[in-house]
Design an enzyme around this catalytic site. Structure first.
Site, PDB file in Angstrom:
ATOM      1  CB  THR A  45      -0.893   0.004   1.261  1.00  0.00           C
ATOM      2  OG1 THR A  45      -1.524   1.268   1.399  1.00  0.00           O
ATOM      3  CG2 THR A  45      -0.077  -0.232   2.524  1.00  0.00           C
ATOM      4  CG  ASP A  46      -1.078   5.018  -1.101  1.00  0.00           C
ATOM      5  OD1 ASP A  46      -1.680   4.418  -0.180  1.00  0.00           O
ATOM      6  OD2 ASP A  46      -1.613   5.902  -1.803  1.00  0.00           O
ATOM      7  CD  GLU A  47      -3.502   3.630   4.419  1.00  0.00           C
ATOM      8  OE1 GLU A  47      -3.289   3.434   5.623  1.00  0.00           O
ATOM      9  OE2 GLU A  47      -4.634   3.636   3.921  1.00  0.00           O
ATOM     10  CE1 TYR A 102      -3.476  -2.465   5.624  1.00  0.00           C
ATOM     11  CE2 TYR A 102      -3.302  -0.116   5.151  1.00  0.00           C
ATOM     12  CZ  TYR A 102      -3.345  -1.426   4.717  1.00  0.00           C
ATOM     13  OH  TYR A 102      -3.243  -1.702   3.377  1.00  0.00           O
ATOM     14  CE  LYS A 123      -0.005  -4.562   2.896  1.00  0.00           C
ATOM     15  NZ  LYS A 123      -0.265  -5.938   2.382  1.00  0.00           N
ATOM     16  NE  ARG A 171      -6.809   8.200   2.793  1.00  0.00           N
ATOM     17  CZ  ARG A 171      -6.372   9.093   3.692  1.00  0.00           C
ATOM     18  NH1 ARG A 171      -5.943  10.270   3.283  1.00  0.00           N
ATOM     19  NH2 ARG A 171      -6.359   8.806   4.975  1.00  0.00           N
TER      20      ARG A 171
HETATM   21  C1  DAU Z   1     -14.756   4.366   6.383  1.00  0.00           C
HETATM   22  C2  DAU Z   1     -14.713   5.873   6.325  1.00  0.00           C
HETATM   23  C3  DAU Z   1     -13.591   6.545   5.881  1.00  0.00           C
HETATM   24  N1  DAU Z   1     -13.553   7.898   5.856  1.00  0.00           N
HETATM   25  C4  DAU Z   1     -12.338   8.561   5.339  1.00  0.00           C
HETATM   26  C5  DAU Z   1     -11.018   8.060   5.883  1.00  0.00           C
HETATM   27  C6  DAU Z   1     -10.077   8.246   4.706  1.00  0.00           C
HETATM   28  O1  DAU Z   1      -9.579   9.567   4.659  1.00  0.00           O
HETATM   29  C7  DAU Z   1     -10.961   8.010   3.481  1.00  0.00           C
HETATM   30  C8  DAU Z   1     -10.905   6.606   2.940  1.00  0.00           C
HETATM   31  O2  DAU Z   1     -11.051   5.718   4.027  1.00  0.00           O
HETATM   32  P1  DAU Z   1     -10.992   4.153   3.830  1.00  0.00           P
HETATM   33  O3  DAU Z   1     -11.976   3.765   2.774  1.00  0.00           O
HETATM   34  O4  DAU Z   1     -11.126   3.520   5.169  1.00  0.00           O
HETATM   35  O5  DAU Z   1      -9.540   3.916   3.203  1.00  0.00           O
HETATM   36  P2  DAU Z   1      -8.062   4.369   3.722  1.00  0.00           P
HETATM   37  O6  DAU Z   1      -8.040   4.517   5.191  1.00  0.00           O
HETATM   38  O7  DAU Z   1      -7.620   5.521   2.895  1.00  0.00           O
HETATM   39  O8  DAU Z   1      -7.248   3.049   3.325  1.00  0.00           O
HETATM   40  C9  DAU Z   1      -7.497   2.347   2.092  1.00  0.00           C
HETATM   41  O9  DAU Z   1      -6.527   2.655   1.128  1.00  0.00           O
HETATM   42  C10 DAU Z   1      -5.218   2.152   1.344  1.00  0.00           C
HETATM   43  C11 DAU Z   1      -4.352   2.606   0.200  1.00  0.00           C
HETATM   44  O10 DAU Z   1      -4.122   3.990   0.305  1.00  0.00           O
HETATM   45  C12 DAU Z   1      -5.243   0.651   1.544  1.00  0.00           C
HETATM   46  O11 DAU Z   1      -3.961   0.191   1.836  1.00  0.00           O
HETATM   47  C13 DAU Z   1      -6.192   0.294   2.680  1.00  0.00           C
HETATM   48  O12 DAU Z   1      -6.260  -1.106   2.843  1.00  0.00           O
HETATM   49  C14 DAU Z   1      -7.563   0.845   2.354  1.00  0.00           C
HETATM   50  O13 DAU Z   1      -8.449   0.568   3.421  1.00  0.00           O
HETATM   51  O14 DAU Z   1     -12.295   8.280   3.938  1.00  0.00           O
HETATM   52  C15 DAU Z   1     -14.645   8.665   6.235  1.00  0.00           C
HETATM   53  O15 DAU Z   1     -14.610   9.900   6.177  1.00  0.00           O
HETATM   54  N2  DAU Z   1     -15.757   8.007   6.671  1.00  0.00           N
HETATM   55  C16 DAU Z   1     -15.847   6.649   6.746  1.00  0.00           C
HETATM   56  O16 DAU Z   1     -16.896   6.102   7.171  1.00  0.00           O
END
Ligand code: DAU
Length: 351
Positions: A132-134, A157, A161, A221
């Site tokens: 991942t880029d994280e 997380y 990774k 993102r």
């Molecule tokens: C679940 C959720 C997330 N968010 C925000 C948090 C983040 O800034 C963005 C995207 O969240 P997430 O969909 O959980 O993804 P994020 O934390 O960026 O991580 C993802 O992207 C990564 C790659 O960058 C992967 O390695 C991870 O496995 C994947 O889960 O939205 C919200 O604002 N509300 C939410 O309910």
């Protein structure tokens, strides 16, 4: 050339797209999908390919050394594409040890077993680690992650990774195990477990539930269509240079709030609701602990060296994704029962 390829985590979101691509594109390859079928792994993701003669499913845990050893003995793999991982940042904040177990120990078990089976002949072998880029941490408003950017993980997380990436490179340098790593940005598309932002928002909008946006929704993102990630993995698996890292991303940055507004407009159209209806569901909630501000990844190396580029514009991909969720209600109903309910009850009680 015939190949025997182990794909770990093949019943998950990205994994199932990789399995589908490989079993259909390479009928001569034997593809073994190893998945523990925990909450986000779902064999329904692969119903369309499950009967193909070159596809085999094995249920198992990558931390189980004896099982992994027996699997390598049985199939004599010459390639591994390792995607099995705990992947949700919010879950890692609640239960970091689960992430260390699967992502760090699980990767180490696979590396160690590959080394054992391949040590006398490393020719034409490849251990491809999907990351991942994280691992690069959080950017300010400017700049990009490059392959040379120093690792700076900030969540349990991303730390798990990053650690697994380091083990992969340690096996390359110490034992000359043929490895490649790719680090990809946020994916979206069909079969995405609805705990992640996009499928969660689609699910909630459809059901007239609040759409939780963390903090002020200012976090950025870089989104890539999952099929384009699978194509990148195919390209890198076949053409990538051993010992290298490749960044994968779409140069497609979105502030969370802008993305959700766009999604709301698409949902209004698709559901035949008056414009602005879905946006009323947007609810700003407590921010994620240690929330990384911005991810933006430079995929120039992959483009220049190996010729890969994304195939879809974001708006088009997002519409296709919405269409998939709206026509696959059974899938959504199935995955949103059980563990999902418990998890979200716990989350919302905490807010
Ligand atoms: C679940 C959720 C997330 N968010 C925000 C948090 C983040 O800034 C963005 C995207 O969240 P997430 O969909 O959980 O993804 P994020 O934390 O960026 O991580 C993802 O992207 C990564 C790659 O960058 C992967 O390695 C991870 O496995 C994947 O889960 O939205 C919200 O604002 N509300 C939410 O309910």
């Amino acid at each position: 050339m015939k190949r025997r390829v182990l794909i770990t985590g093949g019943a998950g979101f990205i994994g199932s797209h990789v399995v589908r691509l490989f079993v259909t594109k390479y009928p001569d390859y034997q593809i073994v999908n190893l998945d523990a079928l925990t909450y986000a792994g779902n064999l329904e993701n692969l119903l369309d390919v499950k009967d193909l003669p070159n596809y085999i499913f094995e249920k198992g845990d990558i931390t189980d050394e004896a099982f992994i050893d027996q699997l390598f003995g049985k199939y004599q793999f010459d390639g591994v594409i390792h995607l099995a991982a705990e992947s949700h940042v919010d879950r890692s904040i609640m239960d970091p040890l689960a992430f260390i177990r699967t992502n760090v120990l699980g990767t180490a078990v696979l590396l160690n077993t590959a080394r054992k089976y391949w040590k006398d002949n490393m020719d034409d072998k490849l251990f491809y680690h999907v990351s991942t880029d994280e691992v690069y941490g959080s950017l300010g408003e400017e700049g990009f992650f490059h392959e040379t950017t120093a690792y700076d993980p900030r969540s349990p997380y991303s730390a798990s990774k990053a650690s697994s990436d380091h083990f992969v490179m340690a096996y390359y340098h110490t034992y000359h195990l043929p490895v490649i790593i790719s680090n990809c940005s946020n994916n979206y598309g069909s079969h995405h477990f609805p705990e992640k932002l996009i499928p969660l928002a689609i699910h909630n909008i459809k059901n007239n539930k609040p759409v939780p946006v963390y903090g002020k929704g200012e976090n950025v993102r870089d989104w890539l269509y999952v099929n384009d990630h699978a194509r990148a993995i195919d390209t890198i698996f076949h053409k990538g240079r051993i010992g290298e890292t490749y960044n994968i991303g779409g140069f497609n940055e979105w502030k969370n709030i802008d993305l959700i507004q766009l999604l709301c407009r698409i949902m209004d159209q698709k559901l035949g609701r008056p414009e602005g209806t879905s946006a009323q569901l947007i609810t700003f909630v407590k921010d994620r602990a240690g929330h990384d501000l911005r991810y933006a990844i430079d995929a120039t190396k992959l483009n220049k060296e190996l010729g890969w580029e994304p195939s879809l514009q974001f708006e088009e991909g997002l519409e296709k994704t919405v269409d998939w969720y709206l026509t696959n209600e059974e899938w959504l109903q199935h995955v949103t029962s059980g563990d999902y309910q418990n998890y979200y009850q716990e989350q919302y009680q905490k807010r």
